[in-house]
Design a protein around this motif. Structure first.
Motif, PDB file in Angstrom:
ATOM      1  N   CYS A 140      35.201  47.109  50.337  1.00 50.15           N
ATOM      2  CA  CYS A 140      34.723  46.745  49.001  1.00 50.15           C
ATOM      3  C   CYS A 140      33.570  47.617  48.525  1.00 50.15           C
ATOM      4  O   CYS A 140      33.189  47.547  47.350  1.00 50.15           O
ATOM      5  N   TYR A 141      33.015  48.423  49.418  1.00 51.92           N
ATOM      6  CA  TYR A 141      31.892  49.324  49.080  1.00 51.92           C
ATOM      7  C   TYR A 141      32.081  50.612  49.867  1.00 51.92           C
ATOM      8  O   TYR A 141      31.295  50.916  50.774  1.00 51.92           O
ATOM      9  N   ILE A 156      40.869  40.633  53.152  1.00 48.88           N
ATOM     10  CA  ILE A 156      39.676  40.712  52.308  1.00 48.88           C
ATOM     11  C   ILE A 156      39.722  39.630  51.241  1.00 48.88           C
ATOM     12  O   ILE A 156      40.665  39.549  50.452  1.00 48.88           O
ATOM     13  N   THR A 157      38.681  38.809  51.195  1.00 50.01           N
ATOM     14  CA  THR A 157      38.625  37.741  50.199  1.00 50.01           C
ATOM     15  C   THR A 157      38.666  38.313  48.789  1.00 50.01           C
ATOM     16  O   THR A 157      39.424  37.868  47.938  1.00 50.01           O
ATOM     17  N   ASP A 158      37.862  39.327  48.528  1.00 45.29           N
ATOM     18  CA  ASP A 158      37.804  39.951  47.213  1.00 45.29           C
ATOM     19  C   ASP A 158      38.700  41.190  47.197  1.00 45.29           C
ATOM     20  O   ASP A 158      38.222  42.331  47.161  1.00 45.29           O
ATOM     21  N   ASP A 159      40.000  40.950  47.215  1.00 40.71           N
ATOM     22  CA  ASP A 159      40.927  42.081  47.271  1.00 40.71           C
ATOM     23  C   ASP A 159      40.916  42.911  45.992  1.00 40.71           C
ATOM     24  O   ASP A 159      41.229  44.106  46.015  1.00 40.71           O
ATOM     25  N   ARG A 160      40.530  42.326  44.881  1.00 39.95           N
ATOM     26  CA  ARG A 160      40.466  43.079  43.623  1.00 39.95           C
ATOM     27  C   ARG A 160      39.383  44.152  43.685  1.00 39.95           C
ATOM     28  O   ARG A 160      39.595  45.284  43.221  1.00 39.95           O
ATOM     29  N   THR A 161      38.243  43.804  44.245  1.00 39.47           N
ATOM     30  CA  THR A 161      37.177  44.797  44.384  1.00 39.47           C
ATOM     31  C   THR A 161      37.609  45.904  45.332  1.00 39.47           C
ATOM     32  O   THR A 161      37.373  47.088  45.079  1.00 39.47           O
ATOM     33  N   VAL A 220      47.044  42.782  41.369  1.00 38.82           N
ATOM     34  CA  VAL A 220      45.849  43.359  41.991  1.00 38.82           C
ATOM     35  C   VAL A 220      45.817  44.868  41.789  1.00 38.82           C
ATOM     36  O   VAL A 220      44.775  45.438  41.434  1.00 38.82           O
ATOM     37  N   SER A 234      43.211  46.972  39.046  1.00 30.13           N
ATOM     38  CA  SER A 234      42.193  47.932  39.499  1.00 30.13           C
ATOM     39  C   SER A 234      42.156  49.184  38.636  1.00 30.13           C
ATOM     40  O   SER A 234      41.294  50.037  38.813  1.00 30.13           O
TER      41      SER A 234
END
Length: 233
Positions: free
Chosen positions: A86-87, A107-112, A159, A163
């Motif tokens: 995510c980063y 990953i919980t925040d798969d969109r990020t 998703v 992005s």
């Protein structure tokens, strides 16, 4: 994926049918792209897929959230770095190709995370993504591997396209073996990563190789692949 699991994967992936066939898919996609460039393998574990990039002439690096995975990849001669999907510790627009194989489901925040794949791609660059599909296959196997979801075609497309990537193709993998996978994964105990008997391993690989020659990508399988690109400016 914990350290023991990563070590088990590294120990078997050269011969195991599933890892070999997944590398064959990566190789096919690289041949389609043609001229090599800069590539990043996100969630690379011990770097088995990164080696495919290198073998095809790509300037490739591996990124993983596990320090143990990074160390194992480096021991195999791979340029590997610790980083959160995510980063990503990568420059914007610096890569011609990125892949995240069996990563987003952790990953919980798969969109990020998918947004980071788009960010590091140059305009026109390609992303290759794979995820486990279909909640009907959800089992203790998913829980043991730390999955937080399985995807449908619609949710994966949402998703990827959310992005900023343009979805070029989506297809199913392990269609022929889906019934066996469903039966096995609904056993009472989740299977460990294991070295298969050579005869069973060869048989499973033969089925997977047969699938390459059949028009089955639109049918339900065990895994979804998506190929997408970052739009030109």
């Amino acid at each position: 994926m914990d350290t023991v699991e990563i070590q088990r994967v590294v120990a078997i992936e050269d011969d195991n049918w599933w890892y070999r066939e997944r590398r064959a898919i990566v190789a096919r996609e690289l041949r389609r792209l043609g001229v090599p460039g800069r590539a990043a393998d996100i969630g690379a574990a011990g770097g088995g897929n990164t080696r495919v990039l290198l073998e095809h002439g790509w300037e490739a690096i591996a990124i993983d959230a596990s320090p143990a995975a990074v160390e194992l990849a480096r021991l195999r001669g791979i340029d590997a770095y610790h980083g959160d999907a995510c980063y990503l510790p990568l420059s914007t627009g610096d890569f011609d190709f990125v892949m995240a194989l069996d990563v987003l489901q952790h990953i919980t925040d798969d969109r990020t995370a998918c947004g980071e794949l788009a960010r590091v791609l140059r305009p026109g660059g390609t992303a290759l993504i794979s995820v486990p599909c279909d909640l009907a296959l959800w089992s203790a196997h998913d829980v043991a591997l730390g999955h937080v979801r399985r995807y449908s075609r619609d949710t994966l497309a949402e998703v990827v396209e959310g992005s900023g990537l343009v979805l070029d193709r989506m297809w199913s993998w392990n269609v022929l073996l889906r019934p066996a996978a469903k039966w096995r994964r609904h056993r009472s105990a989740p299977p460990d990563v294991e070295r298969l008997h050579p005869v069973l391993n060869a048989g499973l690989r033969a089925v997977a190789m047969l699938e390459r020659r059949l028009p089955l990508g639109g049918l339900p399988g065990v895994t979804l692949f998506a190929r997408a690109h970052r739009p030109e400016l």
